[in-house]
Design a protein around this motif. Structure first.
Motif, PDB file in Angstrom:
ATOM      1  N   TRP A   1       0.842  -1.196   0.000  1.00  0.00           N
ATOM      2  CA  TRP A   1       0.000   0.000   0.000  1.00  0.00           C
ATOM      3  C   TRP A   1       0.884   1.256   0.000  1.00  0.00           C
ATOM      4  CZ3 TRP A   1      -1.336   4.225   3.141  1.00  0.00           C
ATOM      5  CH2 TRP A   1      -2.548   4.829   2.847  1.00  0.00           C
ATOM      6  N   HIS A   2       1.940   1.226   0.799  1.00  0.00           N
ATOM      7  CA  HIS A   2       2.820   2.400   0.868  1.00  0.00           C
ATOM      8  C   HIS A   2       3.693   2.540  -0.375  1.00  0.00           C
ATOM      9  CE1 HIS A   2       1.962   3.962   4.836  1.00  0.00           C
ATOM     10  NE2 HIS A   2       1.864   2.723   5.261  1.00  0.00           N
TER      11      HIS A   2
ATOM     12  N   SER B   1       2.361   7.930  -5.341  1.00  0.00           N
ATOM     13  CA  SER B   1       2.179   9.211  -4.647  1.00  0.00           C
ATOM     14  C   SER B   1       2.505   9.066  -3.152  1.00  0.00           C
ATOM     15  CB  SER B   1       0.771   9.752  -4.852  1.00  0.00           C
ATOM     16  OG  SER B   1      -0.150   8.814  -4.393  1.00  0.00           O
ATOM     17  N   ARG B   2       2.134   7.916  -2.556  1.00  0.00           N
ATOM     18  CA  ARG B   2       2.473   7.723  -1.131  1.00  0.00           C
ATOM     19  C   ARG B   2       3.981   7.610  -0.973  1.00  0.00           C
ATOM     20  NH1 ARG B   2      -1.562   3.614  -1.604  1.00  0.00           N
ATOM     21  NH2 ARG B   2      -3.525   4.711  -1.418  1.00  0.00           N
ATOM     22  N   HIS B   3       4.608   6.933  -1.912  1.00  0.00           N
ATOM     23  CA  HIS B   3       6.048   6.743  -1.801  1.00  0.00           C
ATOM     24  C   HIS B   3       6.794   8.068  -1.946  1.00  0.00           C
ATOM     25  CE1 HIS B   3      10.134   5.397  -2.883  1.00  0.00           C
ATOM     26  NE2 HIS B   3       9.884   4.586  -1.886  1.00  0.00           N
TER      27      HIS B   3
ATOM     28  N   ASP C   1       5.718   1.123   6.656  1.00  0.00           N
ATOM     29  CA  ASP C   1       5.663   2.400   5.926  1.00  0.00           C
ATOM     30  C   ASP C   1       7.045   2.849   5.442  1.00  0.00           C
ATOM     31  OD1 ASP C   1       6.913   3.302   8.217  1.00  0.00           O
ATOM     32  OD2 ASP C   1       5.350   4.723   8.774  1.00  0.00           O
TER      33      ASP C   1
END
Ligand SMILES: Cc1cc2nc3c(=O)[nH]c(=O)nc-3n(C[C@H](O)[C@H](O)[C@H](O)COP(=O)(O)OP(=O)(O)OC[C@H]3O[C@@H](n4cnc5c(N)ncnc54)[C@H](O)[C@@H]3O)c2cc1C
Length: 335
Positions: free
Chosen positions: A13-14, A18-20, A277
């Protein structure tokens, strides 16, 4: 493998682009300060002979991958001020005359330093620590308990019980064996990896730390020989070694560089301690006085050791940490 699902699903998920990108931005200050923090220790420990300061090279086999990587390098240079040099086929061949002509170009990342003998470097740091009055003892961290009288902690060691007002849990992939007993849950996973050293065949010489980007392994000229390092293996931390990756990477590596015999009796295996994360855990244990946590550094534990040590020392002694530690706080997993 089912026990890995909770970690892997969050990790995946992480890894969304964009989250990365957000993670990369809050991670960057650690990396930016990694060399300056090592530099002071390298000088103090007299370990300059173990360091090279001339970056590393990524080599590409196809125009498509090269073009994408050149664009990405430009973005990284703009956003993070990273220095790089594009190498065309002839320039790469000039830099690495013994590399096969399978490669059509490369990228040289100019800023990073590399270590010719990581164990030698940590041994030099230990010697320096002892010269300042520090003491090195071997013990079992799972015996850690609160001190029977007064505040602080006690642990069993080969030299008998050792006590202290503060304790730092920095056990990499084993950190949860101590923190779980105290009621914390960090959901650590590991990415295992292997390496093997080789003699160069004849007078062949590898000048740079070099990654075969499209095949996913690294060749590095170390003091012990040419080190072949594999990518990531998702597995249980304590599962038996599976030398599949090193055998496969070796077969490819032999086609691009004249490697002679293996120099180690068997492949070395390590486990990169990973948080879901992708950021390390650095800070005070949320529910325990005098306990500090410093683990989960994944691919960068050696790189980030000194910067992490400084942050923990500053937090512990009540100084204002020289970097904002909010993103690394343990509370993000244990509110
Ligand atoms: C193939 C490979 C290549 C890598 N390359 C790089 C690289 O180029 N640069 C980089 O920065 N990082 C690299 N890493 C990652 C790096 O090795 C890790 O991030 C780093 O080792 C983590 O450091 P640590 O001190 O947190 O944990 P570790 O180095 O794992 O140390 C934890 C220590 O705790 C000890 N321990 C365990 N249980 C107990 C107990 N009960 N009591 C006492 N002690 C205990 C262990 O024996 C171990 O010595 C690589 C990893 C691998 C696998």
């Amino acid at each position: 493998m089912t026990k890995l699902v909770p970690f892997l699903s969050r990790y995946w998920w992480h890894s969304n682009r964009s989250r990365h990108e957000v993670i990369a931005r809050v991670y960057a200050p650690l990396i930016e300060n990694s060399i300056s923090e090592h530099k002071e220790l390298i000088e103090a420990a007299g370990a300059e002979h173990l360091i090279r300061k001339d970056g590393w090279v990524e080599a590409f086999r196809s125009n498509g991958v090269r073009d994408v990587e050149f664009v990405e390098a430009e973005r990284l240079a703009r956003e993070y001020g990273i220095s790089y040099t594009r190498l065309d086929k002839a320039e790469l061949a000039q830099t690495e005359p013994h590399l096969s002509r399978d490669f059509i170009g490369g990228l040289k990342w100019n800023d990073p330093w590399s270590v010719l003998d990581p164990h030698g470097l940590t041994a030099a740091y230990l010697k320096y620590f002892e010269s300042l009055g520090g003491r090195f003892v071997i013990g079992d961290a799972t015996t850690l308990v609160p001190r029977s009288s007064g505040a602080g902690w006690q642990v069993k060691t080969d030299d008998g019980p050792v006590e202290g007002k503060d304790v730092v849990v920095a056990l990499g992939p084993w950190s949860e064996e101590v923190t779980r007993k105290l009621g914390y849950r960090f959901l650590l996973g590991v990415k295992r990896g292997y390496h093997m050293h080789y003699a160069p065949a004849g007078k062949a010489r590898l000048n740079n730390w070099m990654m075969d980007k499209e095949r996913g392994y690294f060749l590095a000229p170390m003091n012990k020989g040419i080190r072949l390092t594999t990518g990531a293996e998702f597995a249980y931390r304590d599962a038996p070694k599976s030398p599949v990756q090193i055998d496969r990477a070796e077969r490819v590596a032999r086609t691009i560089f004249p490697l002679a015999e293996r120099l180690d009796a068997e492949p070395w295996m390590g486990a990169r301690p990973c948080t879901p994360d992708m950021m390390p855990i650095i800070g005070k244990a949320p529910r325990h006085q005098g306990m500090w946590l410093a683990f989960g550094h994944a691919h960068h534990g050696l790189t980030l050791g000194p910067v992490t040590g400084r942050l923990i020392a500053e937090a512990m002694t009540g100084e204002k940490p020289f970097l904002d530690m909010t993103a690394y706080r343990p509370e993000r997993f244990n509110p």
